[in-house]
Design an enzyme around this catalytic site. Structure first.
Site, mmCIF file in Angstrom:
data_model
loop_
_atom_site.group_PDB
_atom_site.id
_atom_site.type_symbol
_atom_site.label_atom_id
_atom_site.label_comp_id
_atom_site.label_asym_id
_atom_site.label_seq_id
_atom_site.Cartn_x
_atom_site.Cartn_y
_atom_site.Cartn_z
ATOM 1 N N ARG A 132 4.023 7.630 -15.278
ATOM 2 C CA ARG A 132 2.988 6.726 -15.796
ATOM 3 C C ARG A 132 1.593 7.331 -15.631
ATOM 4 N NH1 ARG A 132 5.180 1.113 -13.182
ATOM 5 N NH2 ARG A 132 5.854 2.515 -11.530
ATOM 6 N N LYS A 189 -6.652 -4.994 -1.918
ATOM 7 C CA LYS A 189 -5.793 -3.983 -2.568
ATOM 8 C C LYS A 189 -6.579 -3.207 -3.641
ATOM 9 C CE LYS A 189 -2.370 -1.700 -4.206
ATOM 10 N NZ LYS A 189 -1.754 -0.585 -3.503
ATOM 11 N N PHE A 236 0.818 -1.225 0.000
ATOM 12 C CA PHE A 236 0.000 0.000 0.000
ATOM 13 C C PHE A 236 0.848 1.269 0.000
ATOM 14 C CE2 PHE A 236 -2.616 -3.342 1.867
ATOM 15 C CZ PHE A 236 -3.799 -3.217 1.133
ATOM 16 N N GLU A 260 4.216 6.262 -3.711
ATOM 17 C CA GLU A 260 5.452 6.849 -4.219
ATOM 18 C C GLU A 260 5.587 8.250 -3.642
ATOM 19 O OE1 GLU A 260 5.503 6.592 -8.509
ATOM 20 O OE2 GLU A 260 5.151 4.439 -8.408
ATOM 21 N N CYS A 291 -0.867 3.268 -10.525
ATOM 22 C CA CYS A 291 -1.785 2.333 -9.846
ATOM 23 C C CYS A 291 -3.268 2.586 -10.096
ATOM 24 C CB CYS A 291 -1.504 2.343 -8.344
ATOM 25 S SG CYS A 291 0.108 1.625 -7.963
HETATM 26 P P1 NAD Z 1 8.063 -1.315 -11.812
HETATM 27 O O1 NAD Z 1 7.731 -1.379 -13.251
HETATM 28 O O2 NAD Z 1 8.704 -0.096 -11.236
HETATM 29 O O3 NAD Z 1 9.031 -2.554 -11.456
HETATM 30 C C1 NAD Z 1 8.834 -3.860 -11.873
HETATM 31 C C2 NAD Z 1 10.200 -4.511 -12.091
HETATM 32 O O4 NAD Z 1 10.039 -5.911 -12.317
HETATM 33 C C3 NAD Z 1 10.955 -3.977 -13.315
HETATM 34 O O5 NAD Z 1 12.223 -3.491 -12.896
HETATM 35 C C4 NAD Z 1 11.091 -5.203 -14.229
HETATM 36 O O6 NAD Z 1 12.307 -5.215 -14.954
HETATM 37 C C5 NAD Z 1 11.035 -6.334 -13.228
HETATM 38 N N1 NAD Z 1 10.664 -7.647 -13.767
HETATM 39 C C6 NAD Z 1 9.639 -7.959 -14.599
HETATM 40 N N2 NAD Z 1 9.620 -9.284 -14.846
HETATM 41 C C7 NAD Z 1 10.656 -9.819 -14.142
HETATM 42 C C8 NAD Z 1 11.158 -11.154 -13.988
HETATM 43 N N3 NAD Z 1 10.577 -12.203 -14.576
HETATM 44 N N4 NAD Z 1 12.244 -11.332 -13.207
HETATM 45 C C9 NAD Z 1 12.829 -10.293 -12.590
HETATM 46 N N5 NAD Z 1 12.393 -9.009 -12.700
HETATM 47 C C10 NAD Z 1 11.328 -8.793 -13.473
HETATM 48 O O7 NAD Z 1 6.721 -1.656 -11.035
HETATM 49 P P2 NAD Z 1 6.241 -1.134 -9.594
HETATM 50 O O8 NAD Z 1 5.702 0.235 -9.692
HETATM 51 O O9 NAD Z 1 7.284 -1.436 -8.577
HETATM 52 O O10 NAD Z 1 4.991 -2.098 -9.363
HETATM 53 C C11 NAD Z 1 5.160 -3.472 -9.077
HETATM 54 C C12 NAD Z 1 3.832 -4.018 -8.586
HETATM 55 O O11 NAD Z 1 3.487 -3.397 -7.328
HETATM 56 C C13 NAD Z 1 2.636 -3.743 -9.504
HETATM 57 O O12 NAD Z 1 1.759 -4.835 -9.446
HETATM 58 C C14 NAD Z 1 1.990 -2.523 -8.892
HETATM 59 O O13 NAD Z 1 0.626 -2.441 -9.179
HETATM 60 C C15 NAD Z 1 2.211 -2.774 -7.416
HETATM 61 N N6 NAD Z 1 2.214 -1.565 -6.597
HETATM 62 C C16 NAD Z 1 2.874 -0.462 -7.035
HETATM 63 C C17 NAD Z 1 2.899 0.685 -6.234
HETATM 64 C C18 NAD Z 1 3.600 1.941 -6.715
HETATM 65 O O14 NAD Z 1 3.376 2.985 -6.096
HETATM 66 N N7 NAD Z 1 4.424 1.893 -7.745
HETATM 67 C C19 NAD Z 1 2.261 0.682 -4.987
HETATM 68 C C20 NAD Z 1 1.632 -0.482 -4.559
HETATM 69 C C21 NAD Z 1 1.615 -1.607 -5.376
#
Ligand code: NAD
Length: 435
Positions: free
Chosen positions: A330, A206, A151, A154, A262
């Site tokens: 994004r 979520k 949760f 950023e 998100c």
């Molecule tokens: P992001 O795109 O910043 O990071 C994802 C990473 O995963 C990338 O660096 C990518 O290269 C890597 N990746 C993809 N496939 C892979 C694999 N097979 N092996 C190793 N690495 C791999 O994404 P994020 O913003 O960190 O979001 C990740 C998840 O968390 C999403 O489901 C998102 O909805 C959730 N989330 C994000 C936030 C946010 O504020 N960004 C908050 C809560 C939840």
């Protein structure tokens, strides 16, 4: 505990660094070699307050390591978190689980019995069941699969992770519960509420949380429209309702519509889940439509403020990231706004304190200024799109002197009409009386 984190993005890196800071041994894995190489040389792939110092101090103690090699990274791990991206699938908005399933298939080849696999990525209800099925198909035995949605916000990610309002753990067996309890023990000791639920419930929680916040934003944005029609002030309305404990003051800031990595994708994914279940979610469906229309209408708002024509005019834009304290572009509201202005023939000069590098990948045909006053230089109108702190105390006289025109369009209601007028600017906020 030994923890592996597959995916080293906003969530994986912050979670990995915080777990390491709790005293666990964490290996962050990512298939993006450039990202891992940078991290191994102390270079952060994202801009997040406090992250660099946290990563460096834990990496120096060897509690936090980085690799592209999944086999190496998960060696000896008692828990393997999956924190890869789950973007909206093009066309239908369903959560694209390609990265999740890819990670699980890779993991299946090397995982040891007794490990707990935890999805931290935001995934639709039933994904944990699908992960279990994949593991079974790959002949993996005696592994638990749990859901632990994240949760964090950023811009405040580290504080959110270390002082969460709650931790949600969806687990179907005692081992998964015990391992997650141990991992989060430092927060448990700080009395952070930990909710143990079924896995499907955790997955849905979520989406329900993000959808509710999106509804709140769209609600106040529609009230803002009404304020403009009936000459009322949305900020005072928001305060008037927000002081009611049942409503609360947060997420009641009228503006250009929500964006980010998100809310847009998670609301769409929730609708897909609901469709598949045959249960319409009318409130969320309407919220998505309200927000899409709102973001698309922001360019027109600027055009109106400039008298109906922007061709050949220069517009300064302050703030590009989807919110302050991040470089994440994004689904940022700045994107349809700027592209809409360019399509109508305007020239755009923009400034963002940290998002320039990311924004350069998004926009074509705009210029980037070195600061807010540079963006205002010779501008016919200046638009505040992201409410960075440094835009809250601008020298309005200096801005007005730099501009060619005098129109200030404040999409975040940072300034008052009176102070803008004192500097000789024509002010246009959101939901603050008749337009
Ligand atoms: P992001 O795109 O910043 O990071 C994802 C990473 O995963 C990338 O660096 C990518 O290269 C890597 N990746 C993809 N496939 C892979 C694999 N097979 N092996 C190793 N690495 C791999 O994404 P994020 O913003 O960190 O979001 C990740 C998840 O968390 C999403 O489901 C998102 O909805 C959730 N989330 C994000 C936030 C946010 O504020 N960004 C908050 C809560 C939840």
């Amino acid at each position: 505990m030994r923890i592996a984190m597959i995916g080293t993005g906003y969530v994986g890196l912050v979670s990995g660094a915080c777990f390491a800071d709790f005293g666990h041994e964490v290996c962050c894995i990512d298939k993006d070699a450039g990202k891992i190489d940078g991290l191994n040389h102390g270079k952060m792939p994202i801009w997040e307050p406090g992250l660099e110092a946290l990563v460096k101090s834990n990496a120096e103690r060897r509690r936090l390591t980085f690799t592209t090699d999944l086999t190496d990274g998960v060696k000896g791990a008692e828990a393997v978190f999956i924190a890869v991206g789950t973007p909206a699938r093009r066309g239908d908005g369903h959560a694209d689980l390609t990265f999740v399933f890819q990670a699980v298939r890779e993991l299946a080849k090397v995982i040891k019995p007794g490990t707990v696999v935890v999805t931290k990525s935001t995934v639709p209800v039933g994904t944990g069941d699908q992960i279990e099925k994949i593991l079974r198909e790959e002949d993996v035995i005696d592994v638990s699969v749990a859901s632990n949605p994240e949760f964090l916000r950023e811009g405040a990610a580290i504080a959110d992770f270390k002082h969460p309002d709650r931790i949600v753990v969806g687990a179907e067996d005692q081992r998964a519960q015990d391992v997650l309890k141990e991992i989060y023990r430092p927060l448990f000791l700080n009395r952070a509420p930990i909710l143990f639920t079924g896995r499907r419930t955790a997955e849905l929680t979520k989406y329900a949380a993000n959808a509710f916040l999106a509804v709140k934003i769209s609600f106040i944005n529609e009230i803002a429209d009404l304020c403009e029609a009936v000459d009322a002030d949305v900020q005072e309305v928001a305060r008037g309702i927000g002081l009611d404990n049942r409503i609360g003051p947060k997420f009641l800031h009228a503006g250009p519509g929500y964006g980010g990595s998100c809310f847009p994708k998670d609301t769409l994914a929730l609708l897909q889940t609901a469709d598949a279940a045959g249960i319409d979610q009318r409130i969320v469906r309407t919220t998505v439509a309200v927000n899409d229309e709102r973001k698309a209408a922001m360019a027109d708002r600027v055009v109106r403020a400039l008298g109906g024509e922007v061709a050949g005019k220069r517009v300064g834009v302050l703030g590009l990231a989807f919110k302050p304290n991040t470089d994440d572009m994004r689904d940022a509201p700045s994107i349809p706004l700027i592209n809409g202005l360019i399509d109508r023939g305007a020239e755009v000069a923009a400034f963002d304190p940290v998002a320039r590098e990311q924004a350069e990948k998004v926009f074509e045909g705009i210029t980037f200024a070195a600061d807010a006053y540079g963006a205002a230089e010779s501008a016919d109108a200046l638009v505040i799109v992201t409410e960075w702190d440094e835009f809250r105390a601008l020298d309005l006289d200096k801005l007005a002197a730099a501009m060619r025109g005098k129109t200030l369009i404040d999409l975040r209601n940072v300034y008052s009409r009176e102070e803008a007028q004192e500097a000789g600017l024509t002010y246009s906020g959101v939901g603050r009386g008749k337009l």
